[in-house]
Motif scaffolding. Structure first.
Motif, PDB file in Angstrom:
ATOM      1  N   THR A  15       0.819  -1.209   0.000  1.00  0.00           N
ATOM      2  CA  THR A  15       0.000   0.000   0.000  1.00  0.00           C
ATOM      3  C   THR A  15       0.862   1.274   0.000  1.00  0.00           C
ATOM      4  OG1 THR A  15      -0.235  -0.372   2.377  1.00  0.00           O
ATOM      5  CG2 THR A  15      -2.101  -0.973   0.998  1.00  0.00           C
ATOM      6  N   ILE A  57       3.064   2.929   1.736  1.00  0.00           N
ATOM      7  CA  ILE A  57       3.262   3.935   2.782  1.00  0.00           C
ATOM      8  C   ILE A  57       4.751   4.031   3.136  1.00  0.00           C
ATOM      9  CG2 ILE A  57       2.720   4.598   5.169  1.00  0.00           C
ATOM     10  CD1 ILE A  57      -0.001   3.176   4.771  1.00  0.00           C
ATOM     11  N   ARG A  84       7.500   6.082   5.613  1.00  0.00           N
ATOM     12  CA  ARG A  84       7.648   6.908   6.817  1.00  0.00           C
ATOM     13  C   ARG A  84       8.880   6.422   7.557  1.00  0.00           C
ATOM     14  NH1 ARG A  84       5.756   3.642  10.982  1.00  0.00           N
ATOM     15  NH2 ARG A  84       4.895   1.740  10.113  1.00  0.00           N
ATOM     16  N   MET A 105      -3.303   6.134   9.231  1.00  0.00           N
ATOM     17  CA  MET A 105      -3.165   4.773   9.744  1.00  0.00           C
ATOM     18  C   MET A 105      -3.836   4.691  11.108  1.00  0.00           C
ATOM     19  SD  MET A 105       0.788   3.951   8.832  1.00  0.00           S
ATOM     20  CE  MET A 105       0.506   2.198   8.982  1.00  0.00           C
ATOM     21  N   TYR A 164      -5.628   1.174   7.297  1.00  0.00           N
ATOM     22  CA  TYR A 164      -4.908   2.353   6.838  1.00  0.00           C
ATOM     23  C   TYR A 164      -5.410   2.699   5.452  1.00  0.00           C
ATOM     24  CZ  TYR A 164      -2.170  -1.848   5.822  1.00  0.00           C
ATOM     25  OH  TYR A 164      -1.799  -3.120   5.484  1.00  0.00           O
ATOM     26  N   THR A 205       5.445  -6.360   7.697  1.00  0.00           N
ATOM     27  CA  THR A 205       4.426  -5.561   7.009  1.00  0.00           C
ATOM     28  C   THR A 205       4.981  -4.230   6.503  1.00  0.00           C
ATOM     29  OG1 THR A 205       3.811  -4.555   9.106  1.00  0.00           O
ATOM     30  CG2 THR A 205       2.600  -6.531   8.469  1.00  0.00           C
ATOM     31  N   GLY A 206       6.281  -3.955   6.726  1.00  0.00           N
ATOM     32  CA  GLY A 206       6.726  -2.569   6.495  1.00  0.00           C
ATOM     33  C   GLY A 206       7.988  -2.352   5.709  1.00  0.00           C
ATOM     34  N   LYS A 217       8.824   0.976   2.475  1.00  0.00           N
ATOM     35  CA  LYS A 217       9.388   2.301   2.786  1.00  0.00           C
ATOM     36  C   LYS A 217      10.909   2.296   2.841  1.00  0.00           C
ATOM     37  CE  LYS A 217       7.317   2.153   6.871  1.00  0.00           C
ATOM     38  NZ  LYS A 217       7.014   0.692   7.015  1.00  0.00           N
ATOM     39  N   VAL A 277       1.083  -1.809  12.022  1.00  0.00           N
ATOM     40  CA  VAL A 277       0.076  -2.627  11.356  1.00  0.00           C
ATOM     41  C   VAL A 277      -0.110  -3.849  12.234  1.00  0.00           C
ATOM     42  CG1 VAL A 277      -0.400  -4.023   9.320  1.00  0.00           C
ATOM     43  CG2 VAL A 277       0.761  -1.826   9.084  1.00  0.00           C
TER      44      VAL A 277
HETATM   45  O1  PYC Z   1       4.732  -0.045   7.531  1.00  0.00           O
HETATM   46  O2  PYC Z   1       3.715   1.855   7.287  1.00  0.00           O
HETATM   47  C1  PYC Z   1       3.757   0.628   7.183  1.00  0.00           C
HETATM   48  C2  PYC Z   1       2.638  -0.075   6.578  1.00  0.00           C
HETATM   49  C3  PYC Z   1       1.483   0.459   6.220  1.00  0.00           C
HETATM   50  C4  PYC Z   1       0.730  -0.548   5.692  1.00  0.00           C
HETATM   51  C5  PYC Z   1       1.430  -1.678   5.747  1.00  0.00           C
HETATM   52  N1  PYC Z   1       2.630  -1.368   6.287  1.00  0.00           N
END
Ligand code: PYC
Ligand code: FAD
Length: 417
Positions: free
Chosen positions: A77, A79, A81, A277, A284, A367-368, A371, A415
């Motif tokens: 998705t 995102i 940060r 989020m 989110y 999940t991240g 970025k 998440v």
């Molecule tokens: O890490 O910011 C994140 C994120 C948003 C959605 C999935 N991961």
């Protein structure tokens, strides 16, 4: 050529077979490279780009079982940060943000990086305290992040429902202004084009079945569905499937793989100016340049390698989003999909050398990891080229799970997992 099944290779690895040379036939290599990268996602392709551009190493192959960018890079998705809690993470994710700023120029390819701000909603006293702790820690690390009252949050994002009667009342929010989104598959294409132009081979539709080690235990190359490919250095960047690949080299990884899902709505005119989020309610949302609302949920509650998830979770996510943004109540869903993310016990990545000579790993982004794509790729390339940790990736070792020196970012991962 002798054919192996993935299963027989895996069985050898799991049986504790330590004389690595004995399990392989004397097959002639189909090709030979200085470096093989397993996985043509943003991280693997990015590492190839930086290996070629910054270290002059161009005899590189990036091998993927499917098509380039078809894994999580093309499913997320988007995102971006860097508001993580600990110093180690702040350095890494902020390094990535610095690289995002100029990535379109670096690649001469528009990755559509958009600094539109990421706002994290607080719904409980615990959320308020946790986000304020993150804001203070971020500021000490020079990472921008600020606290908004609920009225300020609504001013920043007008569709937000801040009624005290709401099912999930908003008590305030943390806002990182430098954060935002980018076009995910453009990132894979941009890195791929730049790496290929510099001489890197990208080999698609070629599953890596096993990592081959020589009599001294060092890496010799990879067995693939198309035959043996020789290299003294192999980096595994196969998000979601890392433990399967690493097991064939005799390394058991502290990872679990879970489906993570997202969906988009039908496209509408610009209405949603930022990213929001809400970790407490597992949802989110942002709006893509095509006009679709991009909505994601938490991980499914069971481990799986199937690249789709269960409907109940998506229903919960959509219910939560329409509670927080009632204006979207009558929107229709266009499509949904899933990816497989691999998660470590402390929710931080493993990035760098392994106990096996010539074997490197980049995994556990959970999940991240979108970025961090340019940051992970940049520091991974350094480590492969110099066979030593980059100062920024040095803390993200595999052995922290035996020493106990964890980097616990469970809350900053933001998440549900
Ligand atoms: O890490 O910011 C994140 C994120 C948003 C959605 C999935 N991961
Ligand atoms: P991938 O892009 O998955 O690349 C790995 C590649 O390895 C794949 O192409 C795969 O085919 C290949 N591979 C696997 N096994 C083999 C094998 N045996 N042989 C050859 N090739 C193999 N992160 C964020 O920061 N922000 C977000 O908003 C965000 N949202 C997400 C939403 C969803 C629905 C999902 C699924 C993930 C999300 N993420 C997000 C996480 C992010 O997408 C990943 O962490 C990141 O894209 C990982 O990039 P990668 O290059 O390591 O992996």
């Amino acid at each position: 050529m002798t054919h192996f099944s993935a299963w027989s290779l895996l069985k050898n690895a799991l049986s504790g077979h330590k004389n690595w040379s004995e399990q392989w036939p004397d097959s002639e290599p189909k090709a030979e490279y200085d470096v093989i990268i397993v996985g043509a996602g943003g991280h693997g392709l990015g590492a190839a780009h930086y290996l070629a551009k910054e270290h002059g190493i161009t005899n590189v192959a990036v091998i993927d079982k499917g098509w380039l960018g078809g894994g999580n890079t093309g499913r997320n998705t988007t995102i971006i940060r860097s508001n993580y809690l600990y110093d180690e993470s702040a350095r890494l994710y902020d390094h990535a943000l610095d690289l995002w700023e100029d990535l379109s120029q670096e690649l001469n390819y528009n990755v559509m990086y958009s600094r539109r701000g990421v706002m994290m909603l607080a719904h409980t006293v615990h959320d308020v305290q946790s986000f304020q702790r993150h804001i203070h820690a971020n500021r000490l690390n020079g990472v921008d992040n600020k606290w908004l009252t609920k009225e300020e949050a609504k001013e920043f994002c007008p569709p937000l429902n801040i009624s005290p009667e709401a099912r999930y009342p908003v008590m305030g929010a943390a806002l990182q202004m430098r954060a935002g989104t980018a076009r995910h598959d453009a990132v894979a294409w941009g890195f791929a084009r730049s790496a290929a132009k510099r001489g890197v081979d990208i080999i698609q539709n070629c599953p890596v079945l096993a990592i081959r080690r020589g009599p001294d235990g060092a890496v010799e190359g990879v067995e693939t569905a198309k035959g043996f490919i020789r290299a003294k250095k192999v980096a595994v960047s196969a998000a979601g499937h890392t433990s399967v690949v690493m097991e064939t080299a005799g390394l058991r990884m502290p990872l679990e793989s879970y489906p993570l899902q997202a969906l988009v709505s039908e496209p509408v005119k610009p209405i949603f100016p930022c990213v929001v989020m809400s970790n407490s309610v597992h949802a989110y949302i942002s709006q893509s340049d095509k006009g679709e609302l991009v909505i994601g949920s938490g991980t499914d509650q069971y481990t799986s390698y199937s690249q789709r998830g269960g409907l109940p979770l998506i229903e919960h996510t959509v219910a939560a989003i329409t509670e927080i943004f009632p204006i979207f109540n009558r929107m229709r869903m266009l499509r949904k999909w899933g990816g497989i993310v691999d998660v470590t016990p402390d929710r931080s990545a493993i990035l760098g050398k392994t106990p096996v000579k010539g074997l490197y790993v980049n995994c556990g982004w959970g999940t991240g990891g979108f970025k961090v794509t340019p940051g992970a790729a940049h520091t991974l390339a350094w480590t492969i080229a110099k066979d030593e940790p980059h100062p920024i990736n040095a803390p993200f070792t595999l052995d922290r799970f035996t020493t106990g020196r964890l980097i616990d970012e469970a809350a900053a991962a933001a998440v549900a997992h």
